[in-house]
Design a protein around this motif. Structure first.
Motif, mmCIF file in Angstrom:
data_model
loop_
_atom_site.group_PDB
_atom_site.id
_atom_site.type_symbol
_atom_site.label_atom_id
_atom_site.label_comp_id
_atom_site.label_asym_id
_atom_site.label_seq_id
_atom_site.Cartn_x
_atom_site.Cartn_y
_atom_site.Cartn_z
ATOM 1 N N TRP A 259 49.114 -11.931 -38.852
ATOM 2 C CA TRP A 259 48.067 -12.240 -37.868
ATOM 3 C C TRP A 259 47.223 -13.409 -38.385
ATOM 4 O O TRP A 259 46.892 -13.475 -39.571
ATOM 5 C CB TRP A 259 47.145 -11.045 -37.650
ATOM 6 C CG TRP A 259 47.714 -9.934 -36.816
ATOM 7 C CD1 TRP A 259 49.017 -9.675 -36.563
ATOM 8 C CD2 TRP A 259 46.960 -8.916 -36.143
ATOM 9 N NE1 TRP A 259 49.139 -8.562 -35.771
ATOM 10 C CE2 TRP A 259 47.886 -8.072 -35.497
ATOM 11 C CE3 TRP A 259 45.605 -8.621 -36.031
ATOM 12 C CZ2 TRP A 259 47.497 -6.974 -34.737
ATOM 13 C CZ3 TRP A 259 45.208 -7.529 -35.283
ATOM 14 C CH2 TRP A 259 46.145 -6.718 -34.633
ATOM 15 N N ILE A 260 46.849 -14.284 -37.493
ATOM 16 C CA ILE A 260 45.947 -15.394 -37.822
ATOM 17 C C ILE A 260 44.526 -14.892 -37.601
ATOM 18 O O ILE A 260 44.172 -14.510 -36.476
ATOM 19 C CB ILE A 260 46.230 -16.621 -36.934
ATOM 20 C CG1 ILE A 260 47.684 -17.071 -37.103
ATOM 21 C CG2 ILE A 260 45.267 -17.759 -37.272
ATOM 22 C CD1 ILE A 260 48.135 -18.082 -36.038
ATOM 23 N N VAL A 261 43.709 -14.880 -38.663
ATOM 24 C CA VAL A 261 42.416 -14.204 -38.586
ATOM 25 C C VAL A 261 41.310 -15.025 -39.245
ATOM 26 O O VAL A 261 41.566 -15.879 -40.101
ATOM 27 C CB VAL A 261 42.480 -12.828 -39.283
ATOM 28 C CG1 VAL A 261 43.513 -11.933 -38.602
ATOM 29 C CG2 VAL A 261 42.822 -12.975 -40.770
ATOM 30 N N THR A 262 40.076 -14.732 -38.858
ATOM 31 C CA THR A 262 38.922 -15.137 -39.651
ATOM 32 C C THR A 262 38.541 -13.951 -40.533
ATOM 33 O O THR A 262 38.779 -12.794 -40.165
ATOM 34 C CB THR A 262 37.726 -15.532 -38.780
ATOM 35 O OG1 THR A 262 37.441 -14.483 -37.831
ATOM 36 C CG2 THR A 262 37.993 -16.826 -38.032
ATOM 37 N N GLY A 263 37.952 -14.229 -41.697
ATOM 38 C CA GLY A 263 37.620 -13.123 -42.577
ATOM 39 C C GLY A 263 36.968 -13.572 -43.865
ATOM 40 O O GLY A 263 36.428 -14.684 -43.948
ATOM 41 N N TYR A 264 37.050 -12.689 -44.849
ATOM 42 C CA TYR A 264 36.354 -12.918 -46.118
ATOM 43 C C TYR A 264 37.238 -12.455 -47.276
ATOM 44 O O TYR A 264 37.191 -11.289 -47.678
ATOM 45 C CB TYR A 264 35.026 -12.154 -46.100
ATOM 46 C CG TYR A 264 34.272 -12.168 -47.422
ATOM 47 C CD1 TYR A 264 34.202 -13.310 -48.227
ATOM 48 C CD2 TYR A 264 33.603 -11.027 -47.862
ATOM 49 C CE1 TYR A 264 33.509 -13.312 -49.425
ATOM 50 C CE2 TYR A 264 32.891 -11.017 -49.063
ATOM 51 C CZ TYR A 264 32.854 -12.160 -49.843
ATOM 52 O OH TYR A 264 32.156 -12.165 -51.033
ATOM 53 N N PRO A 265 38.051 -13.353 -47.837
ATOM 54 C CA PRO A 265 38.909 -13.002 -48.981
ATOM 55 C C PRO A 265 38.129 -13.113 -50.287
ATOM 56 O O PRO A 265 38.353 -14.025 -51.085
ATOM 57 C CB PRO A 265 40.011 -14.065 -48.879
ATOM 58 C CG PRO A 265 39.300 -15.263 -48.327
ATOM 59 C CD PRO A 265 38.248 -14.736 -47.387
ATOM 60 N N TRP A 266 37.251 -12.145 -50.528
ATOM 61 C CA TRP A 266 36.353 -12.221 -51.686
ATOM 62 C C TRP A 266 37.124 -12.314 -53.001
ATOM 63 O O TRP A 266 36.630 -12.835 -53.995
ATOM 64 C CB TRP A 266 35.436 -10.989 -51.709
ATOM 65 C CG TRP A 266 36.171 -9.687 -51.876
ATOM 66 C CD1 TRP A 266 36.678 -8.901 -50.892
ATOM 67 C CD2 TRP A 266 36.520 -9.057 -53.120
ATOM 68 N NE1 TRP A 266 37.318 -7.809 -51.422
ATOM 69 C CE2 TRP A 266 37.225 -7.869 -52.797
ATOM 70 C CE3 TRP A 266 36.293 -9.365 -54.457
ATOM 71 C CZ2 TRP A 266 37.715 -7.005 -53.773
ATOM 72 C CZ3 TRP A 266 36.779 -8.500 -55.432
ATOM 73 C CH2 TRP A 266 37.472 -7.342 -55.084
#
Length: 386
Positions: A259-266
């Motif tokens: 899936w193409i997503v926005t997010g936060y890969p901390w």
């Protein structure tokens, strides 16, 4: 005359009012609370603001706009706060923004994403931290346009946020790809999705691609029912917010790949600003941050910077100080635009994948918010003249 102890304490502090949907959506708002508490501790440990201790008085709106407005009124009228901040849901953000306009008090909206907050219903008193629906839609549409998919369907919660996100994504992707068609849409009620029928209705339209805007428990149900029915197999899926740990972690080994997503890969951000934030957060909480943690932390840091620059808690001086103010976040330096009071905080865009039995973002790239905002002339057409 010597001030009494309580009166002296009031003179030595600056009070901020904070409102959020703590009981309605704890998966986001509890990490958000931890974020702003960390920022508050850091600010006061370094001497406070204008030589005074910064104090936050927080209230729970229960996910209800009317309760949020009641809380805002109590904070301003009874507690004497210098400004108000917070809110999560877009309809609540708009309600508090209108309150701020009516009462002539500054409002720093932390999370609500609808574009109306800074554009069609924007006002002199309201600023917003998070990248808006328009900004995240522009980032996602840029990637979606590369897909050969032509038949698109949408699934979104039926309230201000979902409606705003779908409208702007359709507008931006259609502009990039005039050859696509919108063949189906589903509007489940927020927090009450009946995911099986929703998945079946979308599958019946046989789209090549799906835009998802559901989040939280609704997203978990949609993914489970979609996986069971093969809804996502061989289809492009674009999804707002799904890469945020708040929403990705609960999917566990059911996380759909690609899936193409926005997010936060901390776990994969390698910058000095984020490293310092991550170290301080883990030291205080023995836990990893979620995106809400970044939003809460950055909101209070921004407020402190506004007051420091203003040299006062007078509302007009705070607003003048905030317009164009540059401040530091875990994602680097950003600014509040003077034209619409939107911050230039960006977002990470990547794809979902499974790692060690849990969902993570892969190939995540930070997109600077300033590059995904319309021009001043376009904003002037959308924002009421004051």
């Amino acid at each position: 005359m010597v001030a009494s102890a309580p009166a002296q304490a009031q003179q030595d502090e600056i009070k901020i009012g904070e409102i959020n949907s703590y009981s309605a959506l704890p998966s986001f708002t509890e990490p958000y609370r931890k974020g702003w508490q960390l920022a508050l501790d850091e600010i006061n440990a370094s001497g406070g603001v204008l030589g005074k201790k910064l104090t936050i008085i927080s209230k729970d709106d229960g996910g209800k706009p009317a309760d949020a407005v009641t809380a805002a009124n109590e904070l301003v009228s009874n507690e004497g706060v210098s400004l108000i901040a917070g809110t999560f849901f877009s309809n609540i953000g708009l309600a508090v923004s209108d309150f701020a306009k009516q009462k002539k008090v500054m409002f720093v909206a932390a999370e609500p994403l609808t574009d109306a907050v800074t554009w069609s219903q924007g006002n002199h008193y309201t600023f917003r931290l998070r990248p808006s629906n328009y900004m995240q839609a522009a980032m996602l549409a840029e990637e979606a346009a590369k897909s050969p998919a032509k038949r698109w369907a949408t699934i979104a919660p039926n309230y201000e946020y979902g409606q705003s996100a779908v409208a702007v994504f359709k507008k931006l992707l259609s502009a990039e790809r005039p050859d696509i068609q919108w063949v189906a849409e589903q509007w489940p009620p927020q927090g009450k999705i009946d995911a099986g029928p929703v998945a079946e209705a979308i599958a019946a339209a046989n789209p090549d691609a799906i835009l998802n805007v559901t989040f939280g428990p609704d997203l978990v149900k949609l993914v489970r029912e979609g996986n069971t029915r093969g809804l996502f197999k061989d289809r492009t899926v674009v999804s707002f917010l799904t890469g945020e740990p708040e929403y990705l972690d609960p999917l566990k080994d059911e996380t759909p790949a690609g899936w193409i997503v926005t997010g936060y890969p901390w776990y994969s951000i390698d910058t000095p600003d984020h490293a310092a934030f991550l170290k301080a957060y883990q030291a205080k909480y023995n836990d990893y941050p979620r995106l809400g943690s970044v939003v809460g932390y950055s909101t209070v840091k921004a407020i402190a910077a506004i007051i420091q620059k203003a040299g006062s808690t007078d509302t007009e001086k705070l607003i003048a100080a905030a317009e164009g103010l540059e401040f530091t976040t875990p994602f680097g330096k950003v600014a509040f635009r003077a034209i619409d009071h939107q911050s230039t905080l960006g977002a990470f865009v990547g794809t979902t994948t499974l790692k060690d039995g849990k969902g993570v973002m892969a190939n995540a790239i930070y997109h600077e918010g300033a590059k995904y905002l319309p021009s001043d002339d376009e904003v002037k057409k959308m924002r009421p003249q004051e």
